[in-house]
Design an enzyme around this catalytic site. Structure first.
Site, PDB file in Angstrom:
ATOM      1  N   ASN A  85      62.437  52.166  16.591  1.00  0.00           N
ATOM      2  CA  ASN A  85      61.680  53.401  16.635  1.00  0.00           C
ATOM      3  C   ASN A  85      61.050  53.679  15.268  1.00  0.00           C
ATOM      4  OD1 ASN A  85      60.727  55.928  17.603  1.00  0.00           O
ATOM      5  ND2 ASN A  85      62.503  56.077  18.949  1.00  0.00           N
ATOM      6  N   HIS A 115      73.361  45.057  -5.687  1.00  0.00           N
ATOM      7  CA  HIS A 115      73.187  45.345  -7.101  1.00  0.00           C
ATOM      8  C   HIS A 115      74.562  45.418  -7.756  1.00  0.00           C
ATOM      9  CE1 HIS A 115      68.962  46.213  -6.461  1.00  0.00           C
ATOM     10  NE2 HIS A 115      69.314  46.905  -5.395  1.00  0.00           N
TER      11      HIS A 115
END
Length: 119
Positions: A85, A115
């Site tokens: 969507n 990270h």
């Protein structure tokens, strides 16, 4: 032989996102997603063509409601029957495998980025 920054990225290792090859691939994805996001709702075949060019592989029938954003696109492998969507974001700095007949609501975000905090 030393790995390229792309090879490091796909191996989950530390890499430099400022590498020219990676910059070029991100720019390609930005261009294709911009074109995709400006398609009309009555252009499903054009949307499929763009996704087939953008993604690593697609099933014959997938639908992603614009706007859609990704880092590279080429690391996304989408199975047949995928529906996402509005507002999907896939940060594909590594491989993203999406199976068949997956239905996603609005604002779905898939991140492969990592990270490390101890570097």
């Amino acid at each position: 032989m030393e790995k390229t920054e792309k090879q490091k990225m796909l191996a989950g290792e530390l890499y430099l996102a400022t590498d020219e090859e990676l910059i070029a691939e991100r720019q390609r994805a930005r261009r294709l997603t911009r074109i995709y996001n400006y398609t009309w709702e009555d252009e499903p075949s054009k949307r499929l063509e763009i996704l087939a060019e953008l993604f690593g592989a697609t099933g014959p029938k997938i639908e992603i409601e614009p706007p859609f954003y990704c880092d590279y696109g080429s690391n996304i492998y989408a199975g047949n029957g995928l529906y996402m969507n509005f507002g999907c974001v896939i940060l594909d700095c590594n491989r993203v495998n999406i199976g068949e007949n997956l239905l996603c609501g609005p604002q779905v975000q898939i991140y492969t980025a990592f990270h490390p905090t101890d570097q």
